[in-house]
Design a protein around this motif. Structure first.
Motif, PDB file in Angstrom:
ATOM      1  N   SER A  16      -8.574 -10.300 -21.817  1.00 58.59           N
ATOM      2  CA  SER A  16      -8.317  -9.349 -22.892  1.00 58.59           C
ATOM      3  C   SER A  16      -9.571  -8.498 -23.049  1.00 58.59           C
ATOM      4  N   ARG A  19      -6.876  -0.366 -19.767  1.00 57.88           N
ATOM      5  CA  ARG A  19      -6.064  -1.567 -20.013  1.00 57.88           C
ATOM      6  C   ARG A  19      -5.688  -2.264 -18.711  1.00 57.88           C
ATOM      7  N   VAL A  29      -9.953   1.595 -27.042  1.00 62.72           N
ATOM      8  CA  VAL A  29      -8.957   0.622 -26.599  1.00 62.72           C
ATOM      9  C   VAL A  29      -9.153  -0.619 -27.473  1.00 62.72           C
ATOM     10  N   GLN A  46      -4.812   3.880 -20.582  1.00 70.66           N
ATOM     11  CA  GLN A  46      -3.966   3.023 -19.756  1.00 70.66           C
ATOM     12  C   GLN A  46      -4.732   2.470 -18.562  1.00 70.66           C
TER      13      GLN A  46
END
Length: 304
Positions: free
Chosen positions: A26, A17, A43, A14
């Protein structure tokens, strides 16, 4: 076969991200230790991504394999005329007069300053089939190299309907346009997955791919890469060696590397990004690559 790190460490994923989101890009990442551990940080690490100049790592390994097999003499000298070679901001293309150097020095320039001209000369020496055979042998089904930098430049000129390579890159950098070109699409461009790149790096560092001498050469030239603004920026510590290869084209910014702390098991990490903006310089995305790599490598660090 590697597996994802335990669910208790899902916060690591997380955090990575969030780093990509904060940078407006991205991102895809994979990291693993260079040993037989199944631990990983992933990821989107098994998604196919555009390599950009990261393909030069595959070219280097294929070149070294031919050296090991006695097909090529690394010390053989070639003369290159910058006026007739692939354009680029670094390396041979930045020179003014014909230069004579060895195949081994071509490979060094290709890796240390991402020399496009040197890469295309070397690709002409070994042939694309050598890379395809290497990828198959190493079991990297998501990885392919469809051509060199000159091939990429020709497709950009054609798809942007511009008169030159410089004009094509200027068009891509126009933030008022949203270009969809094959260079951004892993279905058409040279492509890989982050997990396959860390698998390649782990195999290289373990000595399973090349001879002892060639393995040392690959490690050496990768550790001399001059760009400090991506993965290396996440590890500004004395004694840490970051051996990497960047890749950049338009909205694409990547790097794969092995990070080695003193007396610790090296960690292979691959970070691929696609920015929301087409600015030629995006330091926030470069910094995100370094920060994402730092988080992943920190999770996997272990003493020898």
């Amino acid at each position: 076969m590697s597996r994802r790190i335990p669910d208790a460490d899902a916060s690591v994923v997380q955090r990575i991200r969030e780093v990509f989101a904060d940078a407006g890009c991205s991102g895809w990442l994979h990291a693993r230790r260079c040993d037989d551990s199944p631990a990983e940080v992933c990821v989107g690490g098994r998604d196919r991504v555009v390599t950009a100049s990261v393909y030069k790592l595959l070219l280097l390994v294929a070149f070294c394999r031919q050296v090991d097999e006695g097909v090529l003499d690394p010390a053989a000298r070639l003369t290159v005329d910058p006026a007739h070679c692939t354009p680029g901001p670094t390396g041979l293309a930045a020179l003014h007069d014909p230069i004579t150097l060895s195949r081994r020095d071509l490979a060094t320039s290709m890796m240390t300053v991402s020399d496009n001209a040197a890469a295309d000369v070397l690709l002409g020496e070994i042939g694309p089939a050598a890379i395809a055979a290497l990828v198959t042998e190493l079991g990297l089904p998501g990885t392919r190299v469809v051509g060199g930098t000159a091939d990429l430049h020709r497709s950009l000129v054609r798809e942007t309907d511009t008169p030159s390579v410089a004009a094509a890159f200027a068009a891509l950098a126009d933030t008022d346009e949203a270009w969809t070109v094959s260079a951004y699409d892993p279905a058409y461009a040279s492509a890989t997955t982050p997990a396959e790149m860390t698998a390649l790096l782990e195999a290289l560092w373990s000595g399973r791919v090349l001879s002892t001498g060639s393995t040392a050469f690959v490690r050496s030239v990768m550790s001399k890469q001059v760009w400090p603004h991506r993965i290396a920026a996440g590890f500004p510590h004395r004694g840490v060696v970051v051996a990497g290869k960047t890749g950049t084209i338009g909205v694409i910014r990547n790097e794969v590397a092995v990070v080695e702390f003193p007396d610790e098991i090296p960690v292979a990490v691959a970070v691929f990004t696609r920015a929301a903006r087409a600015d030629p310089i995006l330091p926030v995305v470069d910094a995100a690559i370094g920060e994402a790599a730092r988080i992943a490598v920190t999770e996997l660090r272990r003493p020898r």
